[in-house]
Structures are given as structure tokens and as C-alpha cells.
Design a protein around this motif. Structure first.
Motif, PDB file in Angstrom:
ATOM      1  N   GLU A 199       0.574  -1.525  -0.026  1.00 30.79           N
ATOM      2  CA  GLU A 199      -0.411   0.252   0.254  1.00 30.79           C
ATOM      3  C   GLU A 199       1.016   1.307  -0.167  1.00 30.79           C
ATOM      4  O   GLU A 199       1.611   1.747   0.583  1.00 30.79           O
ATOM      5  CB  GLU A 199      -0.706  -0.503   1.372  1.00 30.79           C
ATOM      6  CG  GLU A 199      -2.149   1.146   0.965  1.00 30.79           C
ATOM      7  CD  GLU A 199      -2.812   0.601   2.160  1.00 30.79           C
ATOM      8  OE1 GLU A 199      -4.024   1.065   1.693  1.00 30.79           O
ATOM      9  OE2 GLU A 199      -3.042   0.113   3.116  1.00 30.79           O
TER      10      GLU A 199
ATOM     11  N   SER B 102      -4.195   2.728  -7.247  1.00 27.54           N
ATOM     12  CA  SER B 102      -5.352   3.038  -6.223  1.00 27.54           C
ATOM     13  C   SER B 102      -6.568   1.809  -7.013  1.00 27.54           C
ATOM     14  O   SER B 102      -6.927   1.004  -7.957  1.00 27.54           O
ATOM     15  CB  SER B 102      -5.537   4.312  -6.295  1.00 27.54           C
ATOM     16  OG  SER B 102      -6.722   4.604  -5.148  1.00 27.54           O
TER      17      SER B 102
ATOM     18  N   ARG C 252      -7.116  -5.049   3.445  1.00 25.84           N
ATOM     19  CA  ARG C 252      -5.849  -5.563   2.753  1.00 25.84           C
ATOM     20  C   ARG C 252      -4.753  -5.861   3.398  1.00 25.84           C
ATOM     21  O   ARG C 252      -3.454  -4.243   3.781  1.00 25.84           O
ATOM     22  CB  ARG C 252      -5.897  -3.241   2.727  1.00 25.84           C
ATOM     23  CG  ARG C 252      -6.066  -3.163   1.824  1.00 25.84           C
ATOM     24  CD  ARG C 252      -5.907  -3.005   0.367  1.00 25.84           C
ATOM     25  NE  ARG C 252      -6.034  -2.144  -0.701  1.00 25.84           N
ATOM     26  CZ  ARG C 252      -5.708  -2.585  -1.572  1.00 25.84           C
ATOM     27  NH1 ARG C 252      -4.839  -3.005  -2.338  1.00 25.84           N
ATOM     28  NH2 ARG C 252      -6.711  -1.711  -3.008  1.00 25.84           N
TER      29      ARG C 252
END
Length: 260
Positions: A58, A172, A252
Motif C-alpha cells: 500500500e 488505487s 488490505r
């Protein structure tokens, strides 16, 4: 994973005029090579790469190599590529190939058709995956829209004449609610800044320090999911497997690499 710092091959960079013309042409048309590490956008809005589906870190930053943009056609079978014909974006896209009568049928009993596709290479600039080179290719509606946005921005950058044609992005996603399929996830690129090829490559005199080892849980290799059009909105929007709904809650979590 190799620690070698990836660089853009400046000998492959076309003239700015050719790059601008090709990018604009490809953007207007929008309605991986063997042995490459493939970047994929999965259900639930997750970016992964490689046969083990390693999750992209991320907030990591990735540079798009403008010398590798290709467009053309791909034909998906049952979890495999039956055929692919692509050319550099600076060359006119070839005509759509004829569909061979090879008995490869889709869910509707029709011969599997060719789909428009786009592809390019990205190089990770930061974080755990720094130096990793991947190829992103897509024939999905959302993927093509993301690439169209990139090509439009690239055209604008080329027109400035500054030579800053290497986009640095974060990988993204976005989503919307489909009346039949529910929440649909779409890939997106968050543009951070633009670099020249020289900025990207650097002087090449210093060696990158060795990276600390890290563990990841490996997943069994799975066949790539074909990006075939599915039933869309009343307005005619395509829905493909890359953008299907994900029933489980989105996570995530970073997978850990398995040591030898």
C-alpha cells in the motif's frame, strides 16, 4: 526477487512527437510478453503480481515506462490466452483478427472473440518491492478507462516539451454499485508526479544496498481469469471479471514472503 534496479531503455524511447501522436491516437480509440511478471487487478479492489499473487504494498510508488506502451487484440479461452496481437502505441493498431473456427466457445455457445487490449511496464520506485518490474495488460472496461486517462495525461506532458514523460503513480481503485452485480471495483492510477527518463534512470554509479529478507505466504499459482465482457448497464457499459463484485469484506493485509 531480484534486487537489480530496473532502468528505462533510452534507446527504445521514440521521439516526443511520435509518442504524443501515438498516445493521443490510442486514447481516442479506447470505447504481456512471455516471461514477464504480470500485474493484475483483482476482485475486491486489490492489486497483485506474479504467479503467487503477491499483494502490492500500500502507498508504494510505481513508474510507468512510456517506451513499452502497446495496444492490439487478445483472445481469451477458459483461463488461458488463445491468441494475442499487439504493437507499440506509436504504430497504428492492427485490424481485429478473424475469429478462427477452432471450437473454443464462450458461455453463450459462440466462438470466443478477440478483445481490444492495452499494456505497459511499471517499475516500483519505493518500499519493499523497489526495483520490481511488472507488466499490466487489460481488456476490461475499467482497465481501459484507467489507461485512457493515463494516455491523455501523457499527451499533455509531452506537449509541454519538458521531457517529463515518466508518470509516477500509486495503484488505487474506485467502485460503484451495479444494479445487478452490486459493488463493482475498478482499477485507477493516482498520479503523483512526472520524471524525465534521466531522472528515472539516474547516474547508475551507486549500487542499491541489500534488502532485508521478509516472509510472505505464497498462494498456489492460479490460472489468469479472462477479461471477457459480461452483461452491463442499460447504457451498454461492459462488466468483466476483473471488475466483478467481491462478496467477502475487503482486506488490505500484506502477504509475507516465504524464505528459502
Amino acid at each position: 526477487m531480484s534486487n537489480e534496479v530496473m532502468k528505462i531503455d533510452t534507446s527504445a524511447l521514440p521521439s516526443l512527437e511520435a509518442l504524443q501522436e501515438g498516445a493521443a491516437s490510442a486514447a481516442a480509440q479506447i470505447s504481456a510478453g512471455a516471461g514477464e511478471t504480470i500485474l493484475r487487478f483483482q476482485r475486491g479492489g486489490e492489486w497483485v503480481y506474479g504467479a503467487d499473487s503477491v499483494e502490492v504494498e500500500e502507498n508504494s510508488q510505481w513508474a510507468i515506462d512510456p517506451t513499452t506502451i502497446r495496444h492490439g487484440w487478445i483472445r481469451w479461452g477458459e483461463g488461458e490466452v488463445l491468441g494475442e496481437q499487439t504493437v507499440p502505441v506509436t504504430v497504428a493498431r492492427p485490424p481485429k483478427p478473424d475469429v478462427p473456427d477452432d471450437g473454443q466457445l464462450d458461455d453463450n455457445g459462440k466462438l470466443r472473440d478477440w478483445s481490444e487490449m492495452f499494456a505497459f511496464r511499471l517499475i516500483c520506485m519505493t518500499g519493499e518491492d523497489q526495483g520490481t518490474s511488472v507488466v499490466y495488460s487489460t481488456n476490461s472496461h475499467g482497465g481501459k478507462q484507467a489507461i485512457k486517462d493515463y494516455l491523455t495525461r501523457l499527451t499533455g506532458q509531452v506537449s509541454k516539451g519538458s521531457g517529463e514523460v515518466v508518470a509516477v503513480v500509486e495503484l488505487s481503485d474506485s467502485n460503484y454499485t451495479h444494479k445487478k452485480y452490486g459493488k463493482i471495483w475498478k482499477p485507477e492510477f493516482n498520479f503523483l508526479n512526472w520524471l524525465t527518463v534521466d531522472d528515472m534512470n539516474g547516474p547508475g554509479e551507486e549500487e542499491e544496498p541489500p534488502k532485508k529478507s521478509r516472509k510472505r505466504t505464497q498462494k498456489p499459482a492460479a490460472k489468469a481469469a479472462p477479461e471477457e465482457p459480461d452483461e452491463g448497464e442499460d447504457e451498454g457499459e461492459e462488466i468483466v471479471q476483473e471488475e466483478m463484485t467481491e462478496p467477502a469484506p475487503r482486506q488490505r493485509k500484506r502477504r509475507q514472503r516465504q524464505t528459502a
